[in-house]
Design a protein around this motif. Sequence first.
Motif, short mmCIF file in Angstrom:
data_model
loop_
_atom_site.label_atom_id
_atom_site.label_comp_id
_atom_site.label_asym_id
_atom_site.label_seq_id
_atom_site.Cartn_x
_atom_site.Cartn_y
_atom_site.Cartn_z
N GLU A 56 78.44 78.94 20.63
CA GLU A 56 79.48 79.77 20.03
C GLU A 56 80.32 79.02 18.99
OE1 GLU A 56 83.32 82.22 21.56
OE2 GLU A 56 81.46 82.49 22.69
N THR A 57 80.60 77.74 19.25
CA THR A 57 81.43 76.97 18.32
C THR A 57 80.63 75.89 17.60
OG1 THR A 57 82.10 75.44 20.07
CG2 THR A 57 83.52 77.37 19.67
N SER A 58 79.33 75.95 17.69
CA SER A 58 78.45 74.95 17.08
C SER A 58 77.65 75.56 15.95
CB SER A 58 77.51 74.41 18.15
OG SER A 58 76.51 73.61 17.59
N ARG A 59 77.16 74.73 15.05
CA ARG A 59 76.25 75.22 14.00
C ARG A 59 74.90 75.58 14.60
NH1 ARG A 59 77.58 73.67 8.50
NH2 ARG A 59 75.36 73.66 8.06
N ALA A 60 74.49 74.89 15.65
CA ALA A 60 73.22 75.16 16.34
C ALA A 60 73.47 76.22 17.41
CB ALA A 60 72.68 73.89 16.96
N LYS A 61 72.72 77.29 17.36
CA LYS A 61 72.93 78.41 18.27
C LYS A 61 71.61 78.80 18.94
CE LYS A 61 76.78 79.96 15.61
NZ LYS A 61 77.77 79.19 16.28
N ARG A 62 71.72 79.39 20.10
CA ARG A 62 70.56 79.98 20.77
C ARG A 62 70.86 81.46 20.90
NH1 ARG A 62 65.90 78.13 23.39
NH2 ARG A 62 66.81 76.12 22.98
N VAL A 63 69.93 82.28 20.38
CA VAL A 63 70.13 83.72 20.34
C VAL A 63 68.97 84.41 21.03
CG1 VAL A 63 70.34 85.69 18.77
CG2 VAL A 63 71.35 83.52 18.15
N GLU A 64 69.28 85.46 21.77
CA GLU A 64 68.26 86.30 22.39
C GLU A 64 68.29 87.66 21.69
OE1 GLU A 64 67.12 88.17 26.75
OE2 GLU A 64 69.17 87.53 26.37
N VAL A 65 67.11 88.14 21.34
CA VAL A 65 67.01 89.47 20.75
C VAL A 65 66.20 90.33 21.72
CG1 VAL A 65 66.32 90.83 18.76
CG2 VAL A 65 67.04 88.46 18.45
N ARG A 66 66.87 91.28 22.32
CA ARG A 66 66.24 92.13 23.33
C ARG A 66 65.34 93.17 22.68
NH1 ARG A 66 71.97 92.67 25.89
NH2 ARG A 66 72.03 90.75 27.10
N GLY A 67 64.15 93.34 23.26
CA GLY A 67 63.23 94.38 22.80
C GLY A 67 62.43 94.01 21.58
N VAL A 68 62.40 92.72 21.23
CA VAL A 68 61.66 92.27 20.06
C VAL A 68 60.77 91.10 20.46
CG1 VAL A 68 61.86 91.28 17.75
CG2 VAL A 68 63.48 93.01 18.49
N ALA A 69 59.52 91.15 20.06
CA ALA A 69 58.58 90.07 20.36
C ALA A 69 58.90 88.84 19.51
CB ALA A 69 57.15 90.53 20.09
N ALA A 70 58.58 87.69 20.04
CA ALA A 70 58.84 86.44 19.32
C ALA A 70 58.12 86.43 17.97
CB ALA A 70 58.41 85.25 20.17
N ASP A 71 56.95 87.03 17.90
CA ASP A 71 56.21 87.07 16.63
C ASP A 71 56.99 87.82 15.55
OD1 ASP A 71 54.13 85.63 17.70
OD2 ASP A 71 52.93 87.41 18.19
N ALA A 72 57.71 88.85 15.93
CA ALA A 72 58.51 89.62 14.97
C ALA A 72 59.64 88.77 14.42
CB ALA A 72 59.06 90.89 15.60
N VAL A 73 60.22 87.94 15.26
CA VAL A 73 61.29 87.04 14.82
C VAL A 73 60.71 85.99 13.88
CG1 VAL A 73 63.05 85.40 15.55
CG2 VAL A 73 62.64 87.48 16.89
N ARG A 74 59.58 85.40 14.26
CA ARG A 74 58.94 84.39 13.41
C ARG A 74 58.56 84.96 12.04
NH1 ARG A 74 55.90 83.48 18.16
NH2 ARG A 74 56.92 81.89 19.39
N ALA A 75 58.22 86.23 11.99
CA ALA A 75 57.83 86.87 10.73
C ALA A 75 58.99 86.96 9.74
CB ALA A 75 57.26 88.26 11.01
N LEU A 76 60.22 86.82 10.20
CA LEU A 76 61.39 86.84 9.33
C LEU A 76 61.50 85.60 8.45
CD1 LEU A 76 64.20 88.11 11.71
CD2 LEU A 76 62.97 89.42 9.99
#
Length: 78
Positions: A56-76
């Motif tokens: 939350e207060t860092s430049r490095a973040k971990r985000v979860e996107v519900r209902g989306v396959a990892a391949d769809a995120v990689r395609a961005l």
Amino acid sequence: MAPRSSRDAILGVHDGAMKVALTAPPVEGEANAALVALLAKKLGVAKRDVVLLRGETSRAKRVEVRGVAADAVRALVP
């Protein structure tokens, strides 16, 4: 994540993580909100489906996107 950019954009991958540029300043959660909005828009999901898990207060973040396959995120990534 790179706050205070001239435009919101997904820039690519750096050290195994997605690099994102945001126009919002890193103050009072504005950059976090902009990140959530950008990912939700690009992936076609509601903002409530993009959850900041860590960094939350860092430049490095971990985000979860519900209902989306990892391949769809990689395609961005250009």
